[in-house]
Design an enzyme around this catalytic site. Structure first.
Site, short mmCIF file in Angstrom:
data_model
loop_
_atom_site.label_atom_id
_atom_site.label_comp_id
_atom_site.label_asym_id
_atom_site.label_seq_id
_atom_site.Cartn_x
_atom_site.Cartn_y
_atom_site.Cartn_z
N HIS A 109 39.01 45.08 26.84
CA HIS A 109 38.11 46.14 26.37
C HIS A 109 37.32 45.58 25.18
CE1 HIS A 109 40.24 50.16 27.71
NE2 HIS A 109 39.22 49.90 28.49
N CYS A 124 41.90 52.72 19.37
CA CYS A 124 41.86 53.47 20.64
C CYS A 124 42.83 54.64 20.68
CB CYS A 124 42.03 52.55 21.84
SG CYS A 124 43.34 51.38 21.67
N1 ARG Z 1 47.54 50.72 28.60
C1 ARG Z 1 46.19 51.12 28.34
C2 ARG Z 1 45.26 50.51 29.36
O1 ARG Z 1 45.47 49.39 29.76
C3 ARG Z 1 45.82 50.74 26.95
C4 ARG Z 1 44.45 51.11 26.53
C5 ARG Z 1 44.20 50.77 25.12
N2 ARG Z 1 42.86 50.98 24.79
C6 ARG Z 1 42.01 50.09 24.25
N3 ARG Z 1 40.80 50.47 24.15
N4 ARG Z 1 42.31 48.91 23.91
O2 ARG Z 1 44.32 51.10 29.81
#
Ligand code: ARG
Length: 299
Positions: A197, A293
């Site tokens: 991300h 997040c």
């Molecule tokens: N387990 C979640 C996923 O993989 C974690 C998301 C965390 N969010 C972030 N923006 N880094 O979607």
């Protein structure tokens, strides 16, 4: 009104952040208590080997620490009810993208999550934002993926968006995103799957400064970042990969809430006049997320 999508340095010729209209900072944050938070599968490299290892009591205490830090820094904390079976719902920055139009209408764009288990979170956020009076928007192209503020972040205080793609979100969505939020978008391509991300490797600190992990991006994207931000702080490898240092949350360009132990990043951030505040989010890093997040800024 500029709703252009910029993908390379040539496109940016003549572009200046100074010419982007200003945007009010959000007054609150939405958070989701971690009642049902868990790691049950592998959606990103942080989750490998972590299924079943979450210490629920520790996660609760860490989440409360993050909540209290937002409150202590002047943000009104609003809550959405956690839902059983939605183990990632506590990462409420991913399921929507929120912003203001030029006429100051509050808009909530619903995400199209890549993983089916996370797709089930979206209707709960839709209902919450609808009740708060936001205009709900959805992307027309039903096949393209978009993971909200996980990949799409506002330039601090400006009507300008940064749009990440490569793992979770698709680049095609950003034309529509630009039109919905009435703002230009600068595209950044992610090339390292640990930084799946944009918010894992790109943390705007102020209108002039950003903290990044450079090898998460392709060279073209790095060029775009260098062109726009006069001050680019570089996160060190251990802190970026193990402590998610770039997943810090900056409050009004004054305070950076970040994972404890990111000492080098904290020192650099302090050097440009922003106050780092260390928090423990170890239980959430098992799932690939940290301070940024765990909340969605709301207006
Ligand atoms: N387990 C979640 C996923 O993989 C974690 C998301 C965390 N969010 C972030 N923006 N880094 O979607």
């Amino acid at each position: 009104m500029n709703t252009q999508v910029y993908a390379n340095a040539n496109d940016l010729r003549g572009f200046s952040v100074k010419n982007c209209a200003s945007m009010p900072q959000p007054g609150g944050v939405l958070m989701c208590p971690p009642d049902h938070y868990d790691v049950v599968d592998v959606k990103n490299p942080f989750m490998i080997g972590k299924a079943g290892t979450v210490d629920k009591a520790a996660a609760r205490a860490q989440w409360e620490g993050v909540r209290d830090a937002y409150a202590a820094n002047g943000k009104l904390v609003k809550l959405i009810d956690p839902v059983e079976g939605l183990e990632d719902m506590t990462f409420c920055a991913n399921t929507t993208m929120v912003g203001l139009t030029t006429r100051m209408d509050r808009v909530c764009l619903l995400s199209r999550m890549r993983h089916p288990s996370r797709r089930r979170e979206v209707p709960y956020f839709e209902a919450w934002f609808k009740k708060e009076g936001y205009r709900i928007e959805r992307l027309k192209d039903e096949t393209a993926m978009f993971e909200g503020m996980g990949d799409c972040v506002w330039h601090p205080g400006k009507r300008l968006l940064w749009g990440g793609y490569g793992f979770r979100s698709d680049p095609e969505v950003y034309k529509e995103v630009a039109e919905i939020f009435e703002a230009p978008v600068i595209l950044l391509r992610l090339v390292n799957e640990r930084f799946y991300h944009l918010d894992t490797c790109f943390c705007p600190l102020s209108q002039e400064s950003v903290l990044i992990y450079p090898s998460a991006f392709d060279p073209e994207s790095l060029g775009l970042i260098l062109k726009i931000f006069p001050i680019v702080l570089v996160a060190e490898e251990y802190e970026a990969t193990k402590l998610l240092a770039c997943n810090a949350a900056v409050v009004d360009s004054k305070v950076a809430l970040m994972q404890k132990g990111s000492d080098i990043a904290a020192r650099h951030i302090r050097a440009i006049g922003i106050n780092p505040v260390e928090l423990e989010t170890g239980e959430f890093m098992k799932s690939g997320g940290s301070v940024f997040c765990m909340r969605m800024p709301v207006y």
